[in-house]
Design an enzyme around this catalytic site. Structure first.
Site, PDB file in Angstrom:
ATOM      1  CG  ASN A   7      56.745  61.456  43.355  1.00 27.23           C
ATOM      2  OD1 ASN A   7      56.371  62.702  45.006  1.00 27.23           O
ATOM      3  ND2 ASN A   7      57.166  60.726  43.964  1.00 27.23           N
ATOM      4  CG  ASP A   9      55.761  61.495  47.195  1.00 30.40           C
ATOM      5  OD1 ASP A   9      54.563  60.757  47.390  1.00 30.40           O
ATOM      6  OD2 ASP A   9      56.997  60.280  46.886  1.00 30.40           O
ATOM      7  CG  HIS A  10      57.913  67.078  47.662  1.00 25.22           C
ATOM      8  ND1 HIS A  10      58.979  66.669  48.330  1.00 25.22           N
ATOM      9  CD2 HIS A  10      58.826  66.661  46.047  1.00 25.22           C
ATOM     10  CE1 HIS A  10      60.219  65.526  48.081  1.00 25.22           C
ATOM     11  NE2 HIS A  10      59.795  66.114  46.483  1.00 25.22           N
ATOM     12  NE  ARG A  18      53.333  74.970  60.831  1.00 26.88           N
ATOM     13  CZ  ARG A  18      52.871  76.525  61.181  1.00 26.88           C
ATOM     14  NH1 ARG A  18      51.122  76.427  60.761  1.00 26.88           N
ATOM     15  NH2 ARG A  18      53.771  76.627  60.645  1.00 26.88           N
ATOM     16  CG  HIS A  43      57.725  56.413  48.306  1.00 32.30           C
ATOM     17  ND1 HIS A  43      59.050  56.513  47.989  1.00 32.30           N
ATOM     18  CD2 HIS A  43      57.854  54.960  48.869  1.00 32.30           C
ATOM     19  CE1 HIS A  43      60.070  55.777  48.593  1.00 32.30           C
ATOM     20  NE2 HIS A  43      58.873  54.928  49.070  1.00 32.30           N
ATOM     21  NE  ARG A  45      60.701  58.107  51.905  1.00 35.75           N
ATOM     22  CZ  ARG A  45      61.530  57.509  51.594  1.00 35.75           C
ATOM     23  NH1 ARG A  45      62.428  57.244  52.935  1.00 35.75           N
ATOM     24  NH2 ARG A  45      62.400  57.950  50.815  1.00 35.75           N
ATOM     25  NE  ARG A  49      60.558  59.967  55.066  1.00 39.75           N
ATOM     26  CZ  ARG A  49      62.073  60.322  54.444  1.00 39.75           C
ATOM     27  NH1 ARG A  49      62.713  59.994  53.822  1.00 39.75           N
ATOM     28  NH2 ARG A  49      62.737  59.219  55.419  1.00 39.75           N
ATOM     29  CG  HIS A  50      56.662  61.812  51.836  1.00 40.91           C
ATOM     30  ND1 HIS A  50      55.682  60.463  51.021  1.00 40.91           N
ATOM     31  CD2 HIS A  50      57.425  62.007  51.479  1.00 40.91           C
ATOM     32  CE1 HIS A  50      56.384  59.816  50.482  1.00 40.91           C
ATOM     33  NE2 HIS A  50      57.566  60.807  51.137  1.00 40.91           N
ATOM     34  CD  GLU A  70      58.484  56.867  43.707  1.00 44.25           C
ATOM     35  OE1 GLU A  70      59.103  56.505  44.848  1.00 44.25           O
ATOM     36  OE2 GLU A  70      58.043  57.986  43.490  1.00 44.25           O
ATOM     37  CB  THR A 100      64.567  62.207  48.321  1.00 43.02           C
ATOM     38  OG1 THR A 100      63.952  61.705  47.143  1.00 43.02           O
ATOM     39  CG2 THR A 100      65.638  62.434  47.311  1.00 43.02           C
ATOM     40  CB  THR A 101      64.240  57.116  46.247  1.00 47.93           C
ATOM     41  OG1 THR A 101      62.878  57.113  47.092  1.00 47.93           O
ATOM     42  CG2 THR A 101      64.867  56.059  46.283  1.00 47.93           C
ATOM     43  CD  GLU A 151      60.965  56.310  37.973  1.00 49.03           C
ATOM     44  OE1 GLU A 151      59.690  56.085  37.383  1.00 49.03           O
ATOM     45  OE2 GLU A 151      61.145  57.412  38.111  1.00 49.03           O
ATOM     46  CG  HIS A 190      64.725  60.601  41.590  1.00 48.55           C
ATOM     47  ND1 HIS A 190      66.485  61.808  42.417  1.00 48.55           N
ATOM     48  CD2 HIS A 190      64.740  59.719  42.964  1.00 48.55           C
ATOM     49  CE1 HIS A 190      65.800  61.511  43.843  1.00 48.55           C
ATOM     50  NE2 HIS A 190      65.203  61.039  43.999  1.00 48.55           N
ATOM     51  N   GLY A 191      65.181  64.075  40.159  1.00 52.56           N
ATOM     52  CA  GLY A 191      65.975  65.194  40.015  1.00 52.56           C
ATOM     53  C   GLY A 191      66.015  65.647  39.427  1.00 52.56           C
ATOM     54  N   GLY A 212      58.736  64.868  40.356  1.00 60.15           N
ATOM     55  CA  GLY A 212      57.794  65.166  42.013  1.00 60.15           C
ATOM     56  C   GLY A 212      58.151  67.445  41.862  1.00 60.15           C
ATOM     57  CG  HIS A 213      62.309  69.009  45.023  1.00 57.98           C
ATOM     58  ND1 HIS A 213      62.708  69.601  44.952  1.00 57.98           N
ATOM     59  CD2 HIS A 213      61.357  69.230  45.965  1.00 57.98           C
ATOM     60  CE1 HIS A 213      62.942  70.695  45.825  1.00 57.98           C
ATOM     61  NE2 HIS A 213      62.190  70.429  47.151  1.00 57.98           N
TER      62      HIS A 213
HETATM   63  N1  PXP Z   1      60.939  57.963  40.647  1.00 56.34           N
HETATM   64  C1  PXP Z   1      60.679  57.450  41.554  1.00 56.34           C
HETATM   65  C2  PXP Z   1      61.278  56.663  41.168  1.00 56.34           C
HETATM   66  C3  PXP Z   1      61.495  58.263  42.609  1.00 56.34           C
HETATM   67  O1  PXP Z   1      61.484  57.657  43.708  1.00 56.34           O
HETATM   68  C4  PXP Z   1      60.922  59.968  42.690  1.00 56.34           C
HETATM   69  C5  PXP Z   1      61.400  60.375  44.444  1.00 56.34           C
HETATM   70  O2  PXP Z   1      59.793  60.301  45.212  1.00 56.34           O
HETATM   71  C6  PXP Z   1      60.794  60.599  41.812  1.00 56.34           C
HETATM   72  C7  PXP Z   1      60.486  59.784  40.132  1.00 56.34           C
HETATM   73  C8  PXP Z   1      60.677  61.303  41.559  1.00 56.34           C
HETATM   74  O3  PXP Z   1      61.876  62.024  41.730  1.00 56.34           O
HETATM   75  P1  PXP Z   1      61.714  63.620  42.132  1.00 56.34           P
HETATM   76  O4  PXP Z   1      60.758  63.886  43.503  1.00 56.34           O
HETATM   77  O5  PXP Z   1      63.607  63.969  42.582  1.00 56.34           O
HETATM   78  O6  PXP Z   1      61.700  64.689  40.725  1.00 56.34           O
END
Ligand code: PXP
Length: 240
Positions: A7, A9-10, A18, A43, A45, A49-50, A70, A100-101, A151, A190-191, A212-213
């Protein structure tokens, strides 16, 4: 081999801090592909925001791996998805105030809306994945709705320790087995990070992890290519 969806997004979050034109999530997507990712996730949104529409359009054009968009059940974003045609859409809940989600999409509660939206996406050749909590009614309803995959939300697993984490891991295992028995493909995310990913990577029937993160955070120190490769090695010990 377990697939990794990165992901990006970050990368866009850093750009938006900026409001300028770098770093570019589209460039990040290309580096992730070269490093061995199987898909790119972004994602779009409602509040942008990103990721922005321009990112989604360009990622779809430049990558040669799966593009997983997403998105929430918003008519504006559904129209964009139908036009851009990502390979896959993952339907997620969205609340403006969240960082976050948080939590999966309650597919039991929004079944009527999903009954209308899923066929529209599938008619355009877009695969549909539903981001759900590991609860049997959520898995069974995903099957009734003819989603291609689920998922499983690993956020609670990631945010707990000790017996609570073990309990969550067991729920994820049971729901992965149930989904597979029903003919759904199983993804999770996620996480997840470099310290907690391995037990999840060993869930039965799991085909894909979306992360992602933690990967983008590690890339600040070791570079994106290495951050992706290190995660792939943890997920697939046989390939090390
Ligand atoms: N999967 C889904 C459906 C998500 O919404 C996210 C966060 O955008 C992720 C995976 C990735 O999560 P993380 O950034 O915590 O790795």
């Amino acid at each position: 081999m377990l697939s990794l969806g990165v992901n990006v997004d970050h990368v866009a979050t850093l750009r938006e801090a900026r409001k300028i034109d770098y770093p570019d999530p589209v460039q990040a997507a290309v580096v992730c592909e070269l490093a061995g990712a199987s898909s790119i996730v972004a994602h779009l949104r409602e509040d942008r925001r990103h990721a922005k529409e321009r990112d989604i359009q360009l990622i779809k054009e430049v990558i040669h791996i799966k593009f997983n968009l997403e998105m929430a059940l918003s008519e504006e974003i559904i129209d964009i998805a139908l036009r851009i045609k990502p390979d896959q859409v993952t339907l997620v809940p969205e609340r403006r105030e969240e960082v976050t989600t948080e939590g999966g999409l309650d597919v039991v509660n929004v079944k009527n809306k999903l009954q209308e939206v899923i066929p529209r996406l599938k008619d355009k050749g877009i695969e549909v994945s539903l981001f759900i909590d590991p609860i049997s009614s959520q898995v069974e309803t995903s099957k009734e709705l003819e989603a291609d995959s689920i998922e499983l939300h690993t956020g609670r697993y990631a945010n707990t320790t000790g017996p609570d984490r073990k309990e969550e891991q067991e729920k994820l295992r049971e729901m992965s087995v149930l989904a597979h028995q029903l003919g759904l493909k199983v993804h999770a995310g996620h996480g997840l990070n470099y310290w907690n990913v391995q037990p999840i990577a060993q869930l039965p029937h799991l085909e894909e992890l979306n992360i992602g993160h933690s990967i983008i955070a590690r890339a600040v120190f070791v570079g994106l290519e290495r951050a992706v490769k290190e995660m792939l090695a943890l997920m697939n010990p046989a390939c090390r």
